[in-house]
Write an enzyme that holds these catalytic residues in place. Structure first.
Site, PDB file in Angstrom:
ATOM      1  N   GLY A 109       0.818  -1.220   0.000  1.00 14.58           N
ATOM      2  CA  GLY A 109       0.000   0.000   0.000  1.00 14.58           C
ATOM      3  C   GLY A 109       0.843   1.258   0.000  1.00 14.58           C
ATOM      4  O   GLY A 109       0.386   2.312   0.438  1.00 14.58           O
ATOM      5  N   LEU A 110       2.082   1.143  -0.492  1.00  9.20           N
ATOM      6  CA  LEU A 110       2.972   2.309  -0.459  1.00  9.20           C
ATOM      7  C   LEU A 110       3.118   2.981  -1.831  1.00  9.20           C
ATOM      8  O   LEU A 110       4.188   3.441  -2.198  1.00  9.20           O
ATOM      9  CB  LEU A 110       4.350   1.915   0.097  1.00  9.20           C
ATOM     10  CG  LEU A 110       4.379   1.576   1.591  1.00  9.20           C
ATOM     11  CD1 LEU A 110       5.724   1.011   2.027  1.00  9.20           C
ATOM     12  CD2 LEU A 110       4.055   2.811   2.442  1.00  9.20           C
ATOM     13  N   GLY A 111       2.017   2.982  -2.595  1.00  8.58           N
ATOM     14  CA  GLY A 111       2.021   3.841  -3.786  1.00  8.58           C
ATOM     15  C   GLY A 111       2.443   3.194  -5.087  1.00  8.58           C
ATOM     16  O   GLY A 111       2.965   3.875  -5.968  1.00  8.58           O
ATOM     17  N   ALA A 115       3.063   5.093  -8.743  1.00 12.60           N
ATOM     18  CA  ALA A 115       4.401   4.905  -9.332  1.00 12.60           C
ATOM     19  C   ALA A 115       4.298   4.354 -10.758  1.00 12.60           C
ATOM     20  O   ALA A 115       4.992   4.836 -11.664  1.00 12.60           O
ATOM     21  CB  ALA A 115       5.236   3.970  -8.451  1.00 12.60           C
ATOM     22  N   ASP A 156       0.084  11.369  -4.034  1.00  9.56           N
ATOM     23  CA  ASP A 156       0.931  10.211  -4.332  1.00  9.56           C
ATOM     24  C   ASP A 156       1.590  10.351  -5.701  1.00  9.56           C
ATOM     25  O   ASP A 156       2.764  10.015  -5.892  1.00  9.56           O
ATOM     26  CB  ASP A 156       0.128   8.897  -4.225  1.00  9.56           C
ATOM     27  CG  ASP A 156      -1.235   8.972  -4.904  1.00  9.56           C
ATOM     28  OD1 ASP A 156      -1.573  10.036  -5.469  1.00  9.56           O
ATOM     29  OD2 ASP A 156      -1.958   7.962  -4.889  1.00  9.56           O
TER      30      ASP A 156
HETATM   31  O1  PMV Z   1      -4.089   5.078   1.123  1.00 13.81           O
HETATM   32  P1  PMV Z   1      -3.081   5.920   0.456  1.00 13.81           P
HETATM   33  O2  PMV Z   1      -1.711   5.631   0.902  1.00 13.81           O
HETATM   34  O3  PMV Z   1      -3.233   5.987  -1.009  1.00 13.81           O
HETATM   35  O4  PMV Z   1      -3.285   7.418   1.011  1.00 13.81           O
HETATM   36  C1  PMV Z   1      -4.495   8.058   0.925  1.00 13.81           C
HETATM   37  C2  PMV Z   1      -4.385   9.439   1.473  1.00 13.81           C
HETATM   38  C3  PMV Z   1      -5.699  10.187   1.399  1.00 13.81           C
HETATM   39  O5  PMV Z   1      -5.447  11.519   1.829  1.00 13.81           O
HETATM   40  C4  PMV Z   1      -6.731   9.579   2.317  1.00 13.81           C
HETATM   41  C5  PMV Z   1      -6.259  10.197  -0.017  1.00 13.81           C
HETATM   42  C6  PMV Z   1      -5.565  11.108  -0.988  1.00 13.81           C
HETATM   43  O6  PMV Z   1      -5.637  10.833  -2.191  1.00 13.81           O
HETATM   44  O7  PMV Z   1      -4.991  12.114  -0.581  1.00 13.81           O
END
Ligand code: PMV
Length: 323
Positions: A109-111, A115, A156
């Site tokens: 879950g780290l992007g 990427a 992200d």
């Molecule tokens: O779940 P992740 O790591 O993709 O992070 C989401 C972060 C949020 O702020 C909840 C959503 C976003 O797109 O900013």
């Protein structure tokens, strides 16, 4: 003609959820790079190979003409397809393409979605010999991610594109690259992947029921991000740890933490970490702790004993790169 590019994963430091409402956040990259190679081939086909498809002994082929009409995207190749489509919309028809993606076995879950989207876009820019305009690449990649998942702030995608550690704010298109030293971080994976969009929806529903309270929390998160920026720039880890703890408290209040995240977070704090919080949408995925060298091993062990998988990944690494 062939071109290849890579982009890193990300770790949200402060400001998740409030960033969706146009507020700033702090995010750093992690060394989980996805590499994408694009090659021109004759015809009007897009042939895609990903590690998952290769494992299943297949590759996907779609007609470039059909791409424009696509309303939903397949799970395995959606971000790549959406990136090609946004590129086509911006720069005109592409020829036939073979696209091969390579990435880490596990993405935690780290992007990995952002990427792969950014790396695909970068490789397409490379194939056409376009100047690597990072703001344009961010904008097109963000449009691609929205086409696939419908929601998200684009933090992200900005992280994967610009790299390093940034203050990101969608309102006003702010991307401030922060000159920070190596971050003393241990990451813990809770073992469960979650749907970011479901959690964004849950927070939106809470916001609708209690607008004053939730806006109040978002406003505190803005203060945390701005103080966190100063703490990062002065490498004041004990201050940043305190801010991280407060941010986690607010995320608890938003209802996005879980027992599986809270356990390693408390265990890390009790073992000498400066601070610890969940990172990202919540509901699962990762937590991280800020920790000095003296306590690093104890914190890593505590995270593992509390049921999460400690990950030793470099942070603050380079963004999009043509390889
Ligand atoms: O779940 P992740 O790591 O993709 O992070 C989401 C972060 C949020 O702020 C909840 C959503 C976003 O797109 O900013």
């Amino acid at each position: 003609m062939m071109s290849s590019a890579s982009a890193p994963g990300k770790l949200m430091l402060l400001g998740e959820h409030s960033v969706v409402y146009g507020h700033p956040c702090l995010v750093t990259t992690v060394d989980l790079r996805v590499r994408v190679c694009v090659e021109s081939i004759p015809g009007d086909r897009l042939v895609i190979r990903t590690p998952a498809l290769t494992k299943a002994g297949r590759e996907d082929t779609i007609n470039l003409a059909d791409l424009q009409e696509m309303t939903s995207f397949p799970a395995e190749t959606g971000f790549v397809l959406a990136a090609v489509r946004e590129f086509q919309r911006a720069f005109g028809r592409v020829e036939g393409l073979r696209i091969v993606t390579e990435g880490p076995e596990q993405s935690y879950g780290l992007g990995s979605s952002s990427a792969v989207t950014v790396a695909t876009m970068g490789a397409l820019f490379g194939l056409r010999s376009l100047p690597l305009d990072l703001h344009r690449i961010h904008e097109l990649s963000y449009a691609a991610v929205l086409a696939v998942q419908g929601k998200g702030s684009g933090f992200d995608v900005a992280s994967a594109t610009f790299g390093g550690t940034i203050l990101f704010q969608r309102t006003g298109g702010v991307v401030e690259k922060l000159a920070v030293p190596d971050l003393p971080i241990v990451i813990g994976y809770s073992g469960k992947k979650v749907s970011t969009t479901n959690l964004i929806t849950r927070v939106a529903e809470l916001h609708q029921r209690h607008p004053g309270l939730v806006d109040g929390m978002f406003s505190l998160m803005v203060d945390l991000v701005l103080s966190g920026r100063s703490a990062l720039l002065s490498a004041n880890w004990s201050l940043l740890g305190e801010l991280v703890n407060i941010n986690h408290g607010l995320l608890e209040s938003l209802g996005v933490s879980t027992v599986q995240l809270a356990k390693p977070i408390y265990a890390a704090r009790e073992s000498g970490a400066f601070g610890a919080k969940l990172s990202g949408a919540g509901g699962g995925d990762c937590m991280f702790a800020l920790v000095d060298d003296r306590h690093r091993e104890a914190v890593r062990d505590a995270i593992a004993a509390a049921g999460a998988q400690p990950l030793e990944l470099a942070t603050n690494v380079e963004g999009l790169r043509l390889d």
